[in-house]
Structures are given as C-alpha cells and as structure tokens.
Design a protein around this motif. Structure first.
Motif, short mmCIF file in Angstrom:
data_model
loop_
_atom_site.label_atom_id
_atom_site.label_comp_id
_atom_site.label_asym_id
_atom_site.label_seq_id
_atom_site.Cartn_x
_atom_site.Cartn_y
_atom_site.Cartn_z
N ILE A 129 -15.61 13.11 13.60
CA ILE A 129 -16.89 13.39 12.95
C ILE A 129 -17.42 14.66 13.61
CG2 ILE A 129 -19.24 12.61 12.51
CD1 ILE A 129 -18.20 9.72 12.83
N ASN A 130 -17.57 15.69 12.82
CA ASN A 130 -18.04 16.99 13.34
C ASN A 130 -17.22 17.45 14.55
OD1 ASN A 130 -20.11 17.16 11.39
ND2 ASN A 130 -21.44 15.91 12.67
N GLY A 131 -15.90 17.23 14.50
CA GLY A 131 -15.01 17.68 15.57
C GLY A 131 -14.92 16.75 16.76
N GLN A 132 -15.75 15.72 16.82
CA GLN A 132 -15.71 14.77 17.93
C GLN A 132 -14.86 13.56 17.54
OE1 GLN A 132 -19.57 13.47 19.28
NE2 GLN A 132 -18.71 12.15 20.89
N THR A 133 -13.97 13.14 18.43
CA THR A 133 -13.06 12.02 18.15
C THR A 133 -13.72 10.69 18.46
OG1 THR A 133 -11.16 13.40 18.69
CG2 THR A 133 -10.80 11.03 18.72
N PHE A 134 -13.56 9.75 17.53
CA PHE A 134 -14.04 8.37 17.67
C PHE A 134 -12.86 7.43 17.47
CE2 PHE A 134 -17.73 10.81 16.67
CZ PHE A 134 -18.77 10.20 17.36
N THR A 135 -12.85 6.32 18.22
CA THR A 135 -11.72 5.41 18.19
C THR A 135 -12.18 3.96 18.17
OG1 THR A 135 -10.44 6.98 19.51
CG2 THR A 135 -9.60 4.74 19.40
N ILE A 136 -11.47 3.15 17.40
CA ILE A 136 -11.56 1.70 17.51
C ILE A 136 -10.24 1.26 18.12
CG2 ILE A 136 -11.66 -0.51 16.28
CD1 ILE A 136 -13.28 0.93 14.09
N GLN A 137 -10.29 0.67 19.30
CA GLN A 137 -9.08 0.27 20.02
C GLN A 137 -9.08 -1.24 20.22
OE1 GLN A 137 -6.22 2.10 21.44
NE2 GLN A 137 -5.69 -0.04 21.31
N PRO A 138 -8.37 -1.99 19.39
CA PRO A 138 -8.29 -3.44 19.61
C PRO A 138 -7.61 -3.76 20.94
CG PRO A 138 -7.47 -2.84 17.43
CD PRO A 138 -7.63 -1.57 18.21
N PHE A 139 -8.08 -4.79 21.61
CA PHE A 139 -7.46 -5.20 22.86
C PHE A 139 -6.23 -6.06 22.60
CE2 PHE A 139 -11.86 -4.33 24.15
CZ PHE A 139 -11.61 -3.37 25.10
N ASP A 140 -6.35 -6.98 21.67
CA ASP A 140 -5.22 -7.82 21.27
C ASP A 140 -5.57 -8.50 19.95
OD1 ASP A 140 -6.61 -10.33 21.69
OD2 ASP A 140 -6.23 -10.12 23.82
N TYR A 141 -4.61 -9.20 19.41
CA TYR A 141 -4.82 -9.90 18.14
C TYR A 141 -4.67 -11.42 18.31
CZ TYR A 141 -4.42 -5.23 16.20
OH TYR A 141 -4.62 -3.90 15.92
N VAL A 142 -4.86 -11.91 19.54
CA VAL A 142 -4.72 -13.33 19.84
C VAL A 142 -5.67 -14.13 18.94
CG1 VAL A 142 -5.01 -15.11 21.60
CG2 VAL A 142 -3.99 -12.92 22.20
N GLY A 143 -5.13 -15.12 18.28
CA GLY A 143 -5.93 -15.97 17.41
C GLY A 143 -6.16 -15.41 16.01
N GLU A 144 -5.75 -14.18 15.78
CA GLU A 144 -5.93 -13.56 14.46
C GLU A 144 -4.79 -13.95 13.53
OE1 GLU A 144 -8.37 -11.61 13.13
OE2 GLU A 144 -9.50 -12.03 14.94
N ILE A 189 -13.34 -1.01 5.71
CA ILE A 189 -14.58 -0.26 5.60
C ILE A 189 -14.95 0.19 7.01
CG2 ILE A 189 -17.00 -0.28 4.89
CD1 ILE A 189 -16.16 -2.79 3.14
N ILE A 190 -14.96 1.49 7.22
CA ILE A 190 -15.26 2.04 8.54
C ILE A 190 -16.64 2.67 8.50
CG2 ILE A 190 -14.51 3.63 10.34
CD1 ILE A 190 -11.66 3.35 9.13
N ASN A 191 -17.49 2.23 9.42
CA ASN A 191 -18.86 2.69 9.45
C ASN A 191 -19.20 3.21 10.83
OD1 ASN A 191 -21.49 3.16 8.51
ND2 ASN A 191 -21.57 1.19 7.47
N THR A 192 -20.33 3.88 10.93
CA THR A 192 -20.79 4.40 12.22
C THR A 192 -22.07 3.69 12.63
OG1 THR A 192 -22.07 6.12 11.11
CG2 THR A 192 -19.85 6.71 11.84
N ILE A 193 -22.27 3.61 13.93
CA ILE A 193 -23.55 3.16 14.46
C ILE A 193 -24.26 4.42 14.92
CG2 ILE A 193 -24.71 1.87 16.30
CD1 ILE A 193 -22.44 -0.15 16.12
#
Length: 128
Positions: free
Chosen positions: A82-97, A108-112
């Motif tokens: 976003i405007n040249g700045q990198t943002f990441t969603i990094q899951p830790f694990d998928y246990v139980g998923e 759907i990817i949103n920003t806070i």
C-alpha cells in the motif's frame, strides 16, 4: 435488413456480458481476492497451499480473477503493498483448521486504519 443485423449484433454483445469475473484457471478449488478497502493494493501474493500465487494490483473494492489452488484454509499468507509499504498476514499454523479442497471462494482483504495509517491487514474467506 441492416437494422436486423444491428439488432442481432447488439443481442450477441449483451449475451456475452456478465458481472462475475471468470476464472483464469480451472480446478476443483478456485480462489479470488477482493480488496475490501478504499486504497490500492499492489504486488499481491497469496500462499494457501505452499505455492505463491501472484494477483497483481487491485483498486479499491475490486475483485481479482480466480486462481486454482490445490487446497486452502479459511486464512492464508498474504503479502501486498500500500503506497509502497509492505503489509503481511503471516499465519502461525493451521492446527484445528479444516482443509478446503473444492469450491469457489473469495479472500476479502481489508485494512485497519489508525489515524490515517494502515497498521494491519485482515482476511476473511467467503464461499461464492
């Protein structure tokens, strides 16, 4: 006769129109991205099955085309700019998923937004 051909041409054009974005690929599991925010996302990368998928850029509230995945979970690794700045969603694990292996879905990817600064991304999966 000329108006008949014009009418036929217009009907063919209208029949080809659709609101749904068609898949770029085929497969049992197809996922697309929706930009759920009012800013432009660029260099979007999603990894839900161990393989990076590149979605390019999305304008505010825009949908991408579908891409084929072997499997996925209700959340995934996401990296974008976003405007040249990198943002990441990094899951830790998928246990139980639950593993998802077929269907059509949208991440759907949103920003806070805190004081006009984008501090975090959120992700939500919906079945299409």
């Amino acid at each position: 006769m000329k108006s008949l051909f014009s009418l036929l041409f217009i009907l063919v054009l209208l029949a080809g129109c659709s609101n749904e974005v068609e898949p770029d690929e085929t497969g049992d599991l197809l996922i697309r991205i929706q930009n759920g925010s009012a800013v432009i996302y660029s260099d979007i990368v999603v990894n839900a099955d161990g393989v990076e998928k590149h979605f390019g850029s999305l304008n505010a509230f825009q949908y991408s085309s579908y891409k084929s995945f072997e499997y996925a979970y209700r959340y995934a690794f996401v990296e974008l700019k976003i405007n040249g700045q990198t943002f990441t969603i990094q899951p830790f694990d998928y246990v139980g998923e639950e593993v998802i292996e077929e269907g059509k879905f949208t991440y759907i990817i949103n920003t806070i937004n805190n004081n006009d600064r984008y501090s975090k991304l959120t992700i939500e999966m919906k079945e299409d």
